[in-house]
Design a protein around this motif. Structure first.
Motif, mmCIF file in Angstrom:
data_model
loop_
_atom_site.group_PDB
_atom_site.id
_atom_site.type_symbol
_atom_site.label_atom_id
_atom_site.label_comp_id
_atom_site.label_asym_id
_atom_site.label_seq_id
_atom_site.Cartn_x
_atom_site.Cartn_y
_atom_site.Cartn_z
ATOM 1 N N LEU A 60 31.358 33.695 33.025
ATOM 2 C CA LEU A 60 29.973 34.064 32.739
ATOM 3 C C LEU A 60 29.441 35.063 33.754
ATOM 4 C CD1 LEU A 60 28.452 30.600 31.713
ATOM 5 C CD2 LEU A 60 29.013 32.537 30.223
ATOM 6 N N PHE A 61 29.846 34.893 35.016
ATOM 7 C CA PHE A 61 29.440 35.845 36.053
ATOM 8 C C PHE A 61 29.989 37.232 35.753
ATOM 9 C CE2 PHE A 61 30.907 38.054 39.921
ATOM 10 C CZ PHE A 61 29.662 38.367 40.479
ATOM 11 N N LEU A 62 31.265 37.303 35.417
ATOM 12 C CA LEU A 62 31.886 38.592 35.088
ATOM 13 C C LEU A 62 31.234 39.206 33.845
ATOM 14 C CD1 LEU A 62 35.653 37.734 35.718
ATOM 15 C CD2 LEU A 62 34.176 39.176 37.136
ATOM 16 N N TYR A 63 30.920 38.357 32.879
ATOM 17 C CA TYR A 63 30.261 38.840 31.657
ATOM 18 C C TYR A 63 28.885 39.419 31.972
ATOM 19 C CZ TYR A 63 28.017 38.785 27.071
ATOM 20 O OH TYR A 63 27.335 39.147 25.940
ATOM 21 N N SER A 64 28.149 38.732 32.843
ATOM 22 C CA SER A 64 26.805 39.193 33.208
ATOM 23 C C SER A 64 26.840 40.523 33.942
ATOM 24 C CB SER A 64 26.090 38.140 34.065
ATOM 25 O OG SER A 64 26.697 38.044 35.350
ATOM 26 N N LYS A 65 27.971 40.802 34.600
ATOM 27 C CA LYS A 65 28.134 42.064 35.335
ATOM 28 C C LYS A 65 28.896 43.094 34.511
ATOM 29 C CE LYS A 65 26.195 40.495 39.114
ATOM 30 N NZ LYS A 65 24.917 41.056 39.620
ATOM 31 N N ASP A 66 29.139 42.765 33.234
ATOM 32 C CA ASP A 66 29.910 43.650 32.360
ATOM 33 C C ASP A 66 31.253 43.994 32.989
ATOM 34 O OD1 ASP A 66 30.397 45.183 30.092
ATOM 35 O OD2 ASP A 66 29.584 47.003 31.000
ATOM 36 N N ALA A 67 31.903 42.971 33.546
ATOM 37 C CA ALA A 67 33.143 43.182 34.295
ATOM 38 C C ALA A 67 34.323 42.438 33.686
ATOM 39 C CB ALA A 67 32.948 42.749 35.748
ATOM 40 N N VAL A 98 38.163 45.076 38.666
ATOM 41 C CA VAL A 98 38.652 45.577 39.955
ATOM 42 C C VAL A 98 37.513 46.175 40.773
ATOM 43 C CG1 VAL A 98 40.122 47.304 41.071
ATOM 44 C CG2 VAL A 98 41.003 45.975 39.141
ATOM 45 N N GLN A 99 36.702 46.992 40.145
ATOM 46 C CA GLN A 99 35.651 47.713 40.870
ATOM 47 C C GLN A 99 34.556 46.793 41.394
ATOM 48 O OE1 GLN A 99 35.694 50.852 41.879
ATOM 49 N NE2 GLN A 99 37.744 51.006 40.964
ATOM 50 N N ILE A 100 34.241 45.735 40.656
ATOM 51 C CA ILE A 100 33.176 44.837 41.080
ATOM 52 C C ILE A 100 33.537 44.079 42.357
ATOM 53 C CG2 ILE A 100 33.866 42.761 39.817
ATOM 54 C CD1 ILE A 100 30.968 42.307 39.106
ATOM 55 N N GLN A 101 34.833 44.011 42.651
ATOM 56 C CA GLN A 101 35.290 43.285 43.836
ATOM 57 C C GLN A 101 35.689 44.205 44.991
ATOM 58 O OE1 GLN A 101 37.966 39.771 42.894
ATOM 59 N NE2 GLN A 101 38.201 40.953 41.000
ATOM 60 N N LYS A 102 35.593 45.491 44.767
ATOM 61 C CA LYS A 102 36.108 46.463 45.730
ATOM 62 C C LYS A 102 35.526 46.286 47.125
ATOM 63 C CE LYS A 102 36.823 51.433 46.413
ATOM 64 N NZ LYS A 102 36.650 52.793 45.824
ATOM 65 N N ASN A 103 34.210 46.231 47.233
ATOM 66 C CA ASN A 103 33.561 46.117 48.547
ATOM 67 C C ASN A 103 33.900 44.788 49.224
ATOM 68 O OD1 ASN A 103 32.381 48.641 48.284
ATOM 69 N ND2 ASN A 103 30.498 47.833 47.394
ATOM 70 N N THR A 104 33.900 43.714 48.437
ATOM 71 C CA THR A 104 34.236 42.392 48.984
ATOM 72 C C THR A 104 35.677 42.364 49.463
ATOM 73 O OG1 THR A 104 32.689 41.354 47.442
ATOM 74 C CG2 THR A 104 34.284 39.915 48.523
ATOM 75 N N PHE A 105 36.557 42.989 48.679
ATOM 76 C CA PHE A 105 37.967 43.062 49.065
ATOM 77 C C PHE A 105 38.129 43.798 50.388
ATOM 78 C CE2 PHE A 105 41.750 45.785 49.242
ATOM 79 C CZ PHE A 105 42.728 44.803 49.333
ATOM 80 N N TYR A 106 37.496 44.964 50.516
ATOM 81 C CA TYR A 106 37.598 45.746 51.747
ATOM 82 C C TYR A 106 37.087 44.961 52.944
ATOM 83 C CZ TYR A 106 38.898 50.170 49.511
ATOM 84 O OH TYR A 106 39.568 51.168 48.843
ATOM 85 N N PHE A 107 35.981 44.264 52.753
ATOM 86 C CA PHE A 107 35.380 43.493 53.852
ATOM 87 C C PHE A 107 36.309 42.363 54.294
ATOM 88 C CE2 PHE A 107 32.908 39.775 55.203
ATOM 89 C CZ PHE A 107 32.282 40.293 56.324
#
Length: 290
Positions: free
Chosen positions: A44-51, A58-67
């Protein structure tokens, strides 16, 4: 003296195995509610973010992954050792002794491992999510060990393995008192999360890959326990006539790990090798005394 030693160990085995069986018998199907709730919440979270598409996931997690990657990778040697526990050969080496002392654990582990392997294989081929090294510039984050490419990032197989084993152990040794239960549960889950996030630290997976892998590992562990409790398909593990099979497997695994020690010289491999040798000695001794 050896007879007394063997007698004491036989009594210990019976006591431990009986406690494990008793703990497993108390488990209810309602334990599946939490992992399924978490899975639905993530979807549901991914759906709400159109992800829900590959690129957006992949892109929605990019910043978190880098951190997370930058923070965890500050301890490369420790992280690289710990992440090896996601390898079934290594992690299971540490619990081989339970074949002698608590065979009920291994009955569940065998079934759970089959379930987890199916989850990992089917879901990886279903989602085809690119690994970080295939999605991002390799110079923009830390990679520890081999650079993993390809489109097999979701879910993390290492994370599934870790939580499959930990879940079987979690319920096998669950304390009776509520305060100790809470502490035990917190310890196991926290340890598991630390281990699975090393996969982000080495640059092999996105954050949600390991979280979802942990959830599927937890489900696999529970399914393994319920399968063995209902169908008794792993009862042969407690039959000493099959011990030569385990002795042969332990020897083969010891050689494989010894080869890894020669090639990589990681301390975690030494611990796994020692665990296997101790288990090999113990199971051989019990078999000879049958």
């Amino acid at each position: 003296m050896l007879n007394n030693f063997f007698k004491v160990n036989l009594e210990t085995k019976n006591r431990i195995n009986t406690n494990v069986i008793a703990n497993y018998s108390k488990l209810k199907l309602s334990l599946f509610f939490l992992p399924f709730f978490l899975l639905i919440s993530i979807v549901l979270f991914l759906y709400s973010k159109d992800a829900l598409s590959i690129d957006k996931y992949v892109q929605i997690q990019k910043n978190t992954f880098y951190f997370l990657n930058s923070k965890i990778a500050q301890f490369p040697h420790t992280v690289y050792n710990l992440t090896q526990l996601g390898d079934a050969l290594i992690f299971l080496s540490f619990v081989t002794i339970f074949i002698v002392y608590a065979p009920k654990i291994w009955e569940s582990l065998i079934s759970a491992s089959i379930v987890s392997a199916v989850f990992s294989c089917v879901l990886k081929n279903l989602f085809l999510i690119p690994r970080p090294a295939a999605a991002f510039d390799n110079k923009s984050f830390k990679i520890i060990g081999k650079t993993l490419l390809g489109h097999s990032s979701l879910p993390s197989g290492h994370s599934i393995t870790i939580f499959t084993v930990l879940t079987v152990l979690l319920f096998a040794f669950m304390p009776k008192k509520i305060n100790y239960k809470i502490l035990w549960y917190f310890f196991i889950i926290s340890s598991g999360l630390i281990l699975v996030f090393t996969r982000v630290g080495v640059g092999a997976h996105h954050p949600l890959d390991v979280i979802l892998g942990a959830i599927f590992g937890y489900i696999s562990g529970l399914i393994g326990i319920f399968i063995c409790r209902k169908y008794k398909i792993g009862s042969w593990v407690n039959n000493k006539k099959y011990y030569p099979i385990f002795i042969l497997l332990f020897l083969i695994c010891s050689i494989i790990i010894l080869t890894r020690i020669i090639n990589e010289n990681l301390i975690i491999y030494y611990f796994a090798f020692v665990s296997l040798i101790v288990s090999l000695y113990k199971i051989s001794y019990v078999y000879i005394k049958k």
